[in-house]
Design a protein around this motif. Structure first.
Motif, mmCIF file in Angstrom:
data_model
loop_
_atom_site.group_PDB
_atom_site.id
_atom_site.type_symbol
_atom_site.label_atom_id
_atom_site.label_comp_id
_atom_site.label_asym_id
_atom_site.label_seq_id
_atom_site.Cartn_x
_atom_site.Cartn_y
_atom_site.Cartn_z
ATOM 1 N N ARG A 215 39.804 42.490 50.533
ATOM 2 C CA ARG A 215 40.540 41.236 50.296
ATOM 3 C C ARG A 215 40.688 40.980 48.804
ATOM 4 O O ARG A 215 41.766 40.622 48.327
ATOM 5 C CB ARG A 215 39.838 40.055 50.979
ATOM 6 C CG ARG A 215 39.997 40.049 52.488
ATOM 7 C CD ARG A 215 39.623 38.715 53.109
ATOM 8 N NE ARG A 215 38.274 38.271 52.833
ATOM 9 C CZ ARG A 215 37.215 38.526 53.597
ATOM 10 N NH1 ARG A 215 37.346 39.263 54.689
ATOM 11 N NH2 ARG A 215 36.026 38.047 53.279
ATOM 12 N N LEU A 216 39.603 41.153 48.058
ATOM 13 C CA LEU A 216 39.661 40.916 46.613
ATOM 14 C C LEU A 216 40.622 41.896 45.934
ATOM 15 O O LEU A 216 41.425 41.503 45.083
ATOM 16 C CB LEU A 216 38.274 41.000 45.991
ATOM 17 C CG LEU A 216 37.344 39.846 46.340
ATOM 18 C CD1 LEU A 216 35.940 40.129 45.828
ATOM 19 C CD2 LEU A 216 37.872 38.533 45.791
ATOM 20 N N TYR A 217 40.558 43.154 46.307
ATOM 21 C CA TYR A 217 41.464 44.140 45.719
ATOM 22 C C TYR A 217 42.918 43.755 46.012
ATOM 23 O O TYR A 217 43.766 43.761 45.121
ATOM 24 C CB TYR A 217 41.170 45.547 46.246
ATOM 25 C CG TYR A 217 42.147 46.555 45.701
ATOM 26 C CD1 TYR A 217 41.988 47.075 44.420
ATOM 27 C CD2 TYR A 217 43.255 46.950 46.452
ATOM 28 C CE1 TYR A 217 42.903 47.976 43.896
ATOM 29 C CE2 TYR A 217 44.177 47.847 45.939
ATOM 30 C CZ TYR A 217 44.004 48.347 44.663
ATOM 31 O OH TYR A 217 44.920 49.219 44.135
ATOM 32 N N HIS A 218 43.199 43.428 47.261
ATOM 33 C CA HIS A 218 44.571 43.078 47.642
ATOM 34 C C HIS A 218 45.038 41.811 46.911
ATOM 35 O O HIS A 218 46.167 41.770 46.418
ATOM 36 C CB HIS A 218 44.679 42.888 49.160
ATOM 37 C CG HIS A 218 46.069 42.596 49.605
ATOM 38 N ND1 HIS A 218 47.076 43.531 49.555
ATOM 39 C CD2 HIS A 218 46.625 41.460 50.087
ATOM 40 C CE1 HIS A 218 48.193 42.983 49.998
ATOM 41 N NE2 HIS A 218 47.944 41.727 50.325
ATOM 42 N N TYR A 219 44.171 40.823 46.836
ATOM 43 C CA TYR A 219 44.549 39.582 46.142
ATOM 44 C C TYR A 219 44.869 39.856 44.676
ATOM 45 O O TYR A 219 45.936 39.493 44.170
ATOM 46 C CB TYR A 219 43.445 38.522 46.269
ATOM 47 C CG TYR A 219 43.727 37.310 45.436
ATOM 48 C CD1 TYR A 219 44.765 36.448 45.756
ATOM 49 C CD2 TYR A 219 42.979 37.038 44.295
ATOM 50 C CE1 TYR A 219 45.048 35.345 44.973
ATOM 51 C CE2 TYR A 219 43.254 35.936 43.508
ATOM 52 C CZ TYR A 219 44.295 35.094 43.852
ATOM 53 O OH TYR A 219 44.575 34.011 43.067
ATOM 54 N N PHE A 220 43.947 40.501 43.963
ATOM 55 C CA PHE A 220 44.157 40.734 42.532
ATOM 56 C C PHE A 220 45.330 41.667 42.261
ATOM 57 O O PHE A 220 45.993 41.542 41.237
ATOM 58 C CB PHE A 220 42.883 41.271 41.869
ATOM 59 C CG PHE A 220 41.868 40.201 41.588
ATOM 60 C CD1 PHE A 220 42.169 39.139 40.737
ATOM 61 C CD2 PHE A 220 40.621 40.236 42.174
ATOM 62 C CE1 PHE A 220 41.233 38.141 40.473
ATOM 63 C CE2 PHE A 220 39.678 39.253 41.907
ATOM 64 C CZ PHE A 220 39.990 38.197 41.059
ATOM 65 N N SER A 221 45.617 42.592 43.149
ATOM 66 C CA SER A 221 46.741 43.501 42.925
ATOM 67 C C SER A 221 48.078 42.869 43.319
ATOM 68 O O SER A 221 49.126 43.399 42.963
ATOM 69 C CB SER A 221 46.535 44.812 43.672
ATOM 70 O OG SER A 221 46.526 44.601 45.064
ATOM 71 N N SER A 222 48.071 41.728 44.003
ATOM 72 C CA SER A 222 49.305 41.097 44.478
ATOM 73 C C SER A 222 49.641 39.779 43.791
ATOM 74 O O SER A 222 50.805 39.378 43.761
ATOM 75 C CB SER A 222 49.205 40.835 45.987
ATOM 76 O OG SER A 222 48.950 42.024 46.695
ATOM 77 N N VAL A 223 48.664 39.073 43.267
ATOM 78 C CA VAL A 223 48.891 37.716 42.762
ATOM 79 C C VAL A 223 49.844 37.718 41.568
ATOM 80 O O VAL A 223 49.782 38.603 40.714
ATOM 81 C CB VAL A 223 47.555 37.008 42.412
ATOM 82 C CG1 VAL A 223 46.872 37.658 41.214
ATOM 83 C CG2 VAL A 223 47.786 35.522 42.181
ATOM 84 N N GLN A 224 50.732 36.724 41.560
ATOM 85 C CA GLN A 224 51.660 36.538 40.444
ATOM 86 C C GLN A 224 51.513 35.111 39.916
ATOM 87 O O GLN A 224 50.684 34.864 39.070
ATOM 88 C CB GLN A 224 53.087 36.838 40.888
ATOM 89 C CG GLN A 224 53.296 38.293 41.267
ATOM 90 C CD GLN A 224 54.656 38.549 41.865
ATOM 91 O OE1 GLN A 224 55.564 37.725 41.795
ATOM 92 N NE2 GLN A 224 54.806 39.702 42.479
ATOM 93 N N LYS A 225 52.274 34.181 40.441
ATOM 94 C CA LYS A 225 52.205 32.786 39.981
ATOM 95 C C LYS A 225 51.045 32.019 40.606
ATOM 96 O O LYS A 225 50.677 30.962 40.137
ATOM 97 C CB LYS A 225 53.521 32.055 40.284
ATOM 98 C CG LYS A 225 54.722 32.564 39.531
ATOM 99 C CD LYS A 225 54.714 32.135 38.080
ATOM 100 C CE LYS A 225 55.105 30.694 37.936
ATOM 101 N NZ LYS A 225 55.049 30.201 36.582
ATOM 102 N N ASN A 226 50.493 32.503 41.684
ATOM 103 C CA ASN A 226 49.336 31.918 42.366
ATOM 104 C C ASN A 226 49.610 30.537 42.962
ATOM 105 O O ASN A 226 48.748 29.673 42.983
ATOM 106 C CB ASN A 226 48.110 31.861 41.444
ATOM 107 C CG ASN A 226 46.815 31.778 42.229
ATOM 108 O OD1 ASN A 226 46.680 32.391 43.272
ATOM 109 N ND2 ASN A 226 45.869 31.010 41.735
ATOM 110 N N GLY A 227 50.811 30.345 43.475
ATOM 111 C CA GLY A 227 51.141 29.084 44.126
ATOM 112 C C GLY A 227 50.290 28.796 45.349
ATOM 113 O O GLY A 227 50.151 27.640 45.758
ATOM 114 N N ILE A 228 49.676 29.834 45.933
ATOM 115 C CA ILE A 228 48.804 29.650 47.091
ATOM 116 C C ILE A 228 47.629 28.724 46.758
ATOM 117 O O ILE A 228 47.030 28.112 47.630
ATOM 118 C CB ILE A 228 48.313 31.017 47.625
ATOM 119 C CG1 ILE A 228 47.745 30.882 49.042
ATOM 120 C CG2 ILE A 228 47.331 31.665 46.672
ATOM 121 C CD1 ILE A 228 47.461 32.204 49.719
#
Length: 190
Positions: A109-122
Motif C-alpha cells: 500500500r505504501l509503495y503504491h501510494y508514494f508511486s502514485s500520489v500527485q496533488k494528494n486531494g484524497i
C-alpha cells in the motif's frame, strides 16, 4: 476559525451552530498556522469519522454521505474521498487522476501510494477518526502526504465517482515558495 480577519466567518459559524447543536465553533485568538489549526480541530473531534475542510473548497452536497456509505460498506478501508477537481479564478481547471490504495500488505500500500500520489486531494476525504492519536500533521513540506501514508498503514484508501470536491489551484500549497514561506524556512531567501 483560525482568527480570520473576515467578520463574515464569525457570522456564518454562529448561524450554523445555532441551527445545528452538533456544530461547535472554536475561534483561535491568533492565527496559529494551518497545521496547528488542523491539529487543534482534529483534537476536538469525537465522531467516528473525520474530514478536513478548507475555506476555499466546495463539496458536492452528497460528498460526506457517499464517502461514509463507502466506509460503512467496506470496513477494511480507512479513507474515502470523492473525485478531486481543481479550479483557478473560478474557472474549471483539471481533474486529479484518482487511484485506489487497496493492496493487502502495508508495504505494498505504501509503495503504491508514494508511486502514485500527485496533488494528494484524497487528503480531503472522509477517514475513520482517532486512528492516529498524536498530532496528525507535522510542520514539514508534504505533511498531508505523510498523513495519508500513515492512514495507509492502518488500512486501504479509496475514492468514489459519485461525488466530488472542487479545490482551488491557488490554495496554500500552490507552489514550493509559498509552502517554504508558510513554514518559515529559509526566511532570507525569498
Amino acid at each position: 476559525d483560525n482568527c480570520s480577519g473576515n467578520p463574515e466567518v464569525q457570522k456564518i459559524t454562529a448561524e450554523f451552530s445555532a441551527r445545528d447543536k452538533r456544530i461547535k465553533v472554536f475561534r483561535q485568538s491568533v492565527n496559529i498556522g494551518l497545521e496547528n489549526n488542523f491539529n487543534f480541530v482534529y483534537s476536538m473531534s469525537g465522531a467516528p469519522y473525520f474530514i478536513w475542510m478548507s475555506d476555499d473548497d466546495l463539496f458536492d452536497a452528497n460528498y460526506i454521505e457517499e464517502c461514509v456509505k463507502f466506509l460503512e460498506e467496506n470496513p477494511d478501508y480507512v479513507l474515502c474521498s470523492g473525485v478531486v477537481k481543481y479550479n483557478s479564478d473560478g474557472q474549471d481547471g483539471y481533474k486529479e487522476t484518482m487511484f485506489k490504495v487497496d493492496q493487502s500488505s502495508i508495504s505494498s500500500r505504501l509503495y503504491h501510494y508514494f508511486s502514485s500520489v500527485q496533488k494528494n486531494g484524497i487528503f480531503y476525504g472522509v477517514f475513520r477518526n482517532k486512528l492516529i492519536l498524536e498530532r496528525p500533521l507535522r510542520p514539514h513540506i508534504g505533511c498531508d502526504i505523510s498523513f495519508v501514508a500513515q492512514l495507509a498503514v492502518f488500512g486501504k484508501l479509496s475514492y468514489v465517482d459519485s461525488t466530488s470536491i472542487q479545490r482551488s489551484a491557488e490554495g496554500n500549497s500552490e507552489n514550493r515558495k509559498k509552502m517554504v514561506r508558510g513554514l518559515g524556512l529559509f526566511k532570507n531567501m525569498f
